[in-house]
Design an enzyme around this catalytic site. Sequence first.
Site, PDB file in Angstrom:
ATOM      1  CG  ASP A 142      -2.067   0.953   0.996  1.00 39.58           C
ATOM      2  OD1 ASP A 142      -2.459   1.125  -0.135  1.00 39.58           O
ATOM      3  OD2 ASP A 142      -2.531   1.565   1.882  1.00 39.58           O
ATOM      4  CE  LYS A 144      -3.173   4.814   1.689  1.00 42.73           C
ATOM      5  NZ  LYS A 144      -4.548   4.357   1.745  1.00 42.73           N
ATOM      6  CG  ASN A 147       0.267   4.431   3.843  1.00 42.36           C
ATOM      7  OD1 ASN A 147      -0.448   4.932   4.739  1.00 42.36           O
ATOM      8  ND2 ASN A 147      -0.083   3.396   3.226  1.00 42.36           N
TER       9      ASN A 147
END
Length: 285
Positions: A142, A144, A147
Amino acid sequence: MHKRVIDGRFELVERLGGGGMGLVWRAWDLALHREVALKEVRPPDPSIDEHDPAHARELRARVLREARALARLNHPHVATIHHIVDPGEQGYPWIVMELVTGGSLQDRVQRGPMPPPEAARLGREVLSALRAAHEVGIQHRDVKPANVLLRADGRSVLTDFGIAAMRESTSLTATGSFIGSPEYMAPERINGVEGDPASDLWSLGMMLYVAVEGRHPLRRSTALATLAAVLNQDVPPAERAGVLGPVLGALLVRDPAARPDAATLDGMLAAAESGHLPAPPLPHP
């Protein structure tokens, strides 16, 4: 107002955010007198405990395994894990982490596109975190802008690896919500192919594209339309990428095997960071 204290030690101050894996709180460590971030791990489908207790147990065990593996990384661009509060079968773990106060890359991009050499530096930092994780068998899944957190000195920290524990069971929860961020997910992951670290590199490439362009090339009005665009449409060339252009072109290709490996990618990012146009990667034998 009476503040909630976790494990007799961590006083919750304010909620900082939430994602597919749970909630993040700013907290005060009553023993060491410092601020920390507390991640309240909870499944995206709250009914899992009732409907599938065996799966819920496995989920808890996986979250703990992953947190321990990350704690061993001790990497300058991976958020530091200080402590795990494990309530056992009664609940999900709390992960105590360093509090990063400079906001996220998402906050930074909302103020305007990044200069390509600055984005290349950030890309190298995130890549170094991914390489360290991949070496111990952890994929992020994840990557992105939300993050990637920025420390006060501008250095970046990759956080929220935990989605891996949630994703392997199913991409769709029982309530039909999607785990992960469709606009940063590699096409092969949307197709259900897991297990290739190159999928994290696609996500890194898409994140860098958004950092220099200030917009996402394949985002559509709904999550399903975005998924379809990622699966079926080529990524249009970035207009503001400059020296980062060859990096984006090399990463955002559908075939994971055609993406540069991490060492080649680091060399390309290093060239872009110093303001030079990187050479395209050599084709794989």
